[in-house]
Design a protein around this motif. Structure first.
Motif, PDB file in Angstrom:
ATOM      1  N   CYS A 119      12.833  28.359 -13.078  1.00  0.00           N
ATOM      2  CA  CYS A 119      13.356  27.980 -14.393  1.00  0.00           C
ATOM      3  C   CYS A 119      14.006  29.256 -14.924  1.00  0.00           C
ATOM      4  N   ASP A 120      14.154  29.374 -16.229  1.00  0.00           N
ATOM      5  CA  ASP A 120      14.634  30.636 -16.779  1.00  0.00           C
ATOM      6  C   ASP A 120      13.454  31.611 -16.853  1.00  0.00           C
ATOM      7  N   PRO A 168      17.339  38.301  -8.159  1.00  0.00           N
ATOM      8  CA  PRO A 168      17.802  37.509  -9.306  1.00  0.00           C
ATOM      9  C   PRO A 168      18.969  36.598  -8.939  1.00  0.00           C
ATOM     10  N   PHE A 169      18.902  35.361  -9.385  1.00  0.00           N
ATOM     11  CA  PHE A 169      20.043  34.460  -9.237  1.00  0.00           C
ATOM     12  C   PHE A 169      20.898  34.456 -10.498  1.00  0.00           C
ATOM     13  N   TYR A 199      16.755  36.449 -13.887  1.00  0.00           N
ATOM     14  CA  TYR A 199      15.924  35.284 -13.584  1.00  0.00           C
ATOM     15  C   TYR A 199      15.773  35.205 -12.065  1.00  0.00           C
ATOM     16  N   GLY A 200      14.549  34.964 -11.608  1.00  0.00           N
ATOM     17  CA  GLY A 200      14.297  34.859 -10.181  1.00  0.00           C
ATOM     18  C   GLY A 200      13.406  33.679  -9.863  1.00  0.00           C
ATOM     19  N   ILE A 201      13.324  33.356  -8.581  1.00  0.00           N
ATOM     20  CA  ILE A 201      12.426  32.310  -8.092  1.00  0.00           C
ATOM     21  C   ILE A 201      11.091  32.966  -7.757  1.00  0.00           C
ATOM     22  N   TYR A 218       8.376  33.283   2.848  1.00  0.00           N
ATOM     23  CA  TYR A 218       9.670  32.631   2.610  1.00  0.00           C
ATOM     24  C   TYR A 218      10.558  33.428   1.653  1.00  0.00           C
ATOM     25  N   ARG A 219      10.090  34.563   1.219  1.00  0.00           N
ATOM     26  CA  ARG A 219      10.851  35.337   0.244  1.00  0.00           C
ATOM     27  C   ARG A 219      12.177  35.843   0.826  1.00  0.00           C
TER      28      ARG A 219
END
Length: 925
Positions: A500-501, A517-518, A751-753, A761-762
């Motif tokens: 999310c954010d 970060p995306f 923002y990142g996952i 899986y990173r």
């Protein structure tokens, strides 16, 4: 004989076969002299006894013509704590004339054997783990071929440290196990990391301890227990669902490769890592202690061979062959110290456990620990190794092998992704149920869903979204030492990813892992847009201050007076009123006070005048006035454009420093969010002061979500500012034209996952995000959800506003119209006054009533077709013809001469005509 009868059939056949083969070999090369080797075993040590006997007989085939052959002499003790019987068995072995004693395995009885063998200089060989006792006596008769306990602890600690586990639980069974893992407990940990130690129960039900660990939500477990119990413990861990995703099990048993661990792991996704000392396999030697004992016999045999070759130096060919020793006398084994000394010198490759090197204290100090992983079916995969001289774990797998397995595991996995509702990242679909994806019986769409879909297409995995029950990001509670929100879901391994954010912060990254970060952003200030000032009625006066206007008016009056006075004293300004008369009796000056003021005001209005100066002094004065008006009018015009075309905005704050200095405008942030955390933890004085102000302000300036913050900014009309991420502000500004972003970015973040700690899986997800960024997909997604879908509402209004920037509204120029109307009204009043004054003059001159004169003048004024005006209104009865003649003549003359003569000549002509009329009237009378 009794021992032979007690053996099973397999072992009997083995002994008979090896004996017959030995006789056959010896019959060819000569008979080898027997050397007895003793061993003490406890009841139940059948595997150890088999390994010892097998090794004794296998040594006979190291050479075709051995000088000696080892004969096993085994003593058994029923109870492993029976020191008396152990001492008796030791003395009996010495009485048999053994060259060395192997064992026992029990830590309770090994001391008595060590004591007796040291007393009589008989080599004592151990093959099980012993806590390191650095005896500062190199002549000690005890040698332990089991890896040194200190080095083994370092190896285990290195393996654990290489896996970078933030928290873990250690399960041990005995004090020996606790001693083996002591180095793990001293590893440097992060501030919030924890190590939990639990002792395994008596069993056979170990689930209470495993359930306790499962309830702790700690999924990294180190197991140091009896190898015979490892399989049971793993099976029961599987039953309580402890063998789950992102769970790491480390088994410290040095021969884990022989355990059926893959069969236990099958059906789970847990990562099980083990270590092994086994270099090669031996199908009949199944346990580590048996393997080390097997190799120890060969090392001992090599030492005897070496010493036997050196026996010529001792001038005693029977040097290594002992005599029976009684525990009651002081006789010692002469070759004993030499045997242990040679064993320390040797560095021999063991048959099963690899290289064996003994240090001066009798400990094995050179060995290789293999790191195994049970991911793929079949034999475990060697992923690395550790050696004492390196200190660190050395990886064996290539990068390509690791990536190949990782990407394959991703394609086989179904990811569970946790998120929270918040536009534009996750938005509930209410108008069209064909859009979006189904989450909890409702359909949702948004930036994050599209982003995960793009990543899934690249990596080839399947996924399912879930909503965080309380719609929280994740905040750490200092009192309870726990997390909530999305971070908690990851820590409990209830989700594989969280998106999310979600801002990447130091505190969150200490609990979970983040992708790259995306989206990059920073904290900025959300505030109400400045309100346009209502233009003043006389805003056209704004370019110049009141003082300047007063000085200009004063200058106008002074220059007008100077022009009038200087013109009177300047000879060049006095002209002949009758150009046809060369010798006039009077001269007239055009620069009377009225004309002087007309010239100056005309110049000021950039219109000029038909009266121009001729005298040099007057010309100089007029030139200076014109220069003055040029500068002032040009400056006024330039400044007027800025005042009338640009809207004056009233902005009380321009940046965060302005916000911190003032006290009128309140400011706050999302409660428990990354923005609040930034101000709370900042060491910068301004931000610390702002945080203290926010905390102390009543009512609270913190909001439960960003929507409340935006609503509060709009409702409180420039009395509240909201500190918020810049990307969220940009999204709101596309849809709400009442708000604006003030200043630049206070910080830089992204923002990142989020993923569970040490998620494999990173790296693939990072690569997918990097690829999407390079292709421009991330920018396209942002443009889609920020501008194209529901956005751009304020840009159109701004475009219209910019297009009309050059247009002045009535409010901007209303004062000019007012001045025009007032001036026109004043001129009308003056015209009326002039008209009435002229009516009076006509009434007096024509000797008629004012009313008659007024009616006559009004009739003429409204007759727009009349282009000439008679001088007299009422003709006399006695001179009507003459008056008419003279009037028409005067009117005709005026119309003709007026085209050629100056106004003063026409006036003179009128005066002469009137004089003649009066003369005629007198004659008639």
């Amino acid at each position: 004989m009794r021992q032979f009868i007690g053996m099973d059939m397999r072992r009997r056949f083995f002994l008979v076969a090896t004996t017959l083969l030995a006789f056959a070999v010896h019959g060819v090369h000569g008979v080898a002299r027997p050397i007895k080797v003793g061993a003490i075993f406890h009841k139940g040590d059948e595997d150890l006894k088999f390994a010892f006997e097998r090794a004794i007989y296998d040594t006979r085939y190291e050479h075709l013509a051995p000088a000696f052959k080892l004969i096993p002499v085994i003593a058994e003790v029923d109870v492993d704590t029976d020191s008396f019987n152990t001492a008796t068995a030791t003395c009996e072995l010495l009485q048999e004339g053994v060259v060395a004693i192997f064992g026992p395995a029990s830590p309770h009885t090994r001391g008595i054997v060590t004591s007796i063998t040291t007393r009589f200089d008989v080599p004592h060989i151990e093959y099980v783990w012993r806590e390191n006792e650095k005896i500062k006596n190199p002549s000690s008769m005890t040698i332990n071929v089991y890896p040194d306990s200190e080095l083994l602890s370092q190896a285990i600690a290195a393996v654990v440290d290489s896996m970078n586990l933030p928290n873990f639980v250690v399960i041990y069974e005995t004090d020996e196990g606790l001693s083996r893992i002591q180095k793990i407990l001293t590893l440097k940990r992060k501030k919030d990391s924890s190590i939990i130690v639990r002792q395994l129960g008596e069993g056979p039900d170990y689930r209470p301890v495993l359930k306790e660990i499962q309830a702790m939500k700690v999924c990294n477990v180190i197991i140091d227990i009896d190898p015979h119990k490892i399989v049971d413990v793993l099976n029961q861990a599987k039953q309580v669902k402890l063998l789950a995703d992102y769970c790491n099990f480390i088994i410290t048993y040095l021969d884990s490769s022989k355990l059926p661990i893959f069969e236990i792991r099958n059906g789970t996704t847990a990562n099980i890592t083990a270590i092994s000392l086994r270099e090669t396999d031996h199908e009949e030697i199944k346990w580590l202690d048996s393997a080390i004992l097997y190799d120890a016999v060969f090392l001992f045999n090599k030492a005897l061979e070496t010493l036997n070759a050196r026996s010529i130096d001792y001038e005693d060919p029977d040097f290594i062959y002992p005599l029976p020793i009684s525990c009651n006398d002081g006789m010692k084994y002469q070759a004993g110290p030499n045997i242990t000394s040679v064993m320390r010198e040797l560095s021999k490759m063991g048959k099963i456990t690899g290289i064996m090197s003994i240090d001066e204290y009798g400990h094995r100090d050179n060995f290789k620990i293999y790191i195994l992983n049970f991911r793929q079916p079949g034999n475990p995969t060697q992923i690395g190794f550790w050696m004492p001289n390196s200190g660190d774990v050395q990886l064996m797998q290539t990068k390509h092998e690791i990536e190949s397995y990782l990407y394959k595991s991703i394609q086989d996995k179904h990811f569970k992704i946790s998120t929270r509702v918040g536009a534009p990242y996750i938005i509930e679909v209410t108008d069209d149920q064909s859009r979006g994806i189904l989450i909890d019986q409702k359909r949702y769409e948004g930036y994050c869903i599209d982003l995960i879909d793009e990543i899934a297409k690249q990596l080839g995995f399947k996924y399912t979204f879930e909503l965080e029950p309380k719609n929280k990001y994740g905040t750490y509670d200092e009192k309870t030492k726990t997390w909530d929100g999305l971070i908690r879901r990851l820590l409990d391994h209830e989700a594989d990813l969280a998106i999310c954010d979600l801002t990447i912060t130091y505190q969150r990254e200490s609990a979970v892992d983040f992708s790259m970060p995306f989206m990059n952003l920073g904290i900025s200030i959300l505030f109400s847009k400045p309100e346009e000032k209502v233009p003043l009625l006389f805003s056209f006066l704004s370019p110049l201050s009141v003082d300047v206007w007063m000085y200009m008016a004063t200058a106008y009056l002074i220059v007008s007076l100077m022009l009038f006075l200087q013109a009177r004293i300047a000879p060049g300004e006095w002209d002949n009123p009758h150009p046809c008369n060369d010798d006039p009796e009077e001269l007239e000056n055009n620069f009377n006070l009225k004309n002087s003021m007309w010239l100056t005001i005309g110049s000021l209005m950039q219109q000029g005048s038909d009266i121009l100066p001729k005298a040099p002094s007057i010309r100089m004065l007029a030139g200076m006035w014109w220069f003055f008006t040029l500068i002032m009018i040009s400056s006024y015009t330039a400044n007027l454009a800025a005042f009338l075309t640009a809207e004056k905005m009233d902005t009380p704050i321009k940046n965060v420093e302005d916000l911190a200095k003032q006290t009128k405008i309140k400011y706050g942030a999302l409660k428990g969010g990354s923005t609040s955390t930034f101000f709370r933890d900042s060491n910068y004085s301004t931000y610390k002061r702002m945080w203290n102000t926010m905390v102390e302000t009543k009512p609270s300036v913190f909001t439960k979500d960003n929507e409340d913050g935006v609503d509060r900014v709009v409702k409180e009309k420039r009395q509240y500012a909201f500190l918020m991420e810049s990307t969220s502000i940009e999204y709101k500004m596309e849809r709400n034209c009442e708000i604006d972003k003030i200043g630049g970015l206070i910080d830089n973040k992204g923002y990142g996952i989020a993923l569970p700690r040490n998620s494999p899986y990173r790296t693939p997800i990072n690569r997918a995000i990097l690829t999407l960024g390079e292709k421009g997909t991330l920018q396209q997604l942002k443009k889609k959800w920020w501008q194209e879908i529901g956005g751009g509402q304020c840009k159109k209004a701004d475009a219209d506003k910019n297009a009309n920037t050059s247009e002045l509204r009535l409010a901007n120029v209303g004062g000019v119209f007012l001045v025009l109307m007032c001036g026109c009204g004043a001129s009308l009043i003056i015209a009326i006054c002039e008209f009435l004054w002229n009516v009076r003059k006509v009434a007096v001159r024509e000797k008629i009533t004012p009313w008659e004169a007024l009616v006559a003048e009004l009739k003429f004024a409204v007759n727009i077709w009349a282009v000439t005006k008679p001088v007299k209104i009422i003709k006399s009865r006695s001179a009507s013809s003459m008056e008419g003649g003279h009037g028409r003549a005067a009117s005709t003359a005026r119309s003709i001469v007026g085209s050629f003569l100056r106004l003063d000549i026409l006036d003179k002509f009128d005066k002469d005509a009137k004089t003649n009329n009066r003369s005629n009237d007198r004659k008639i009378n």
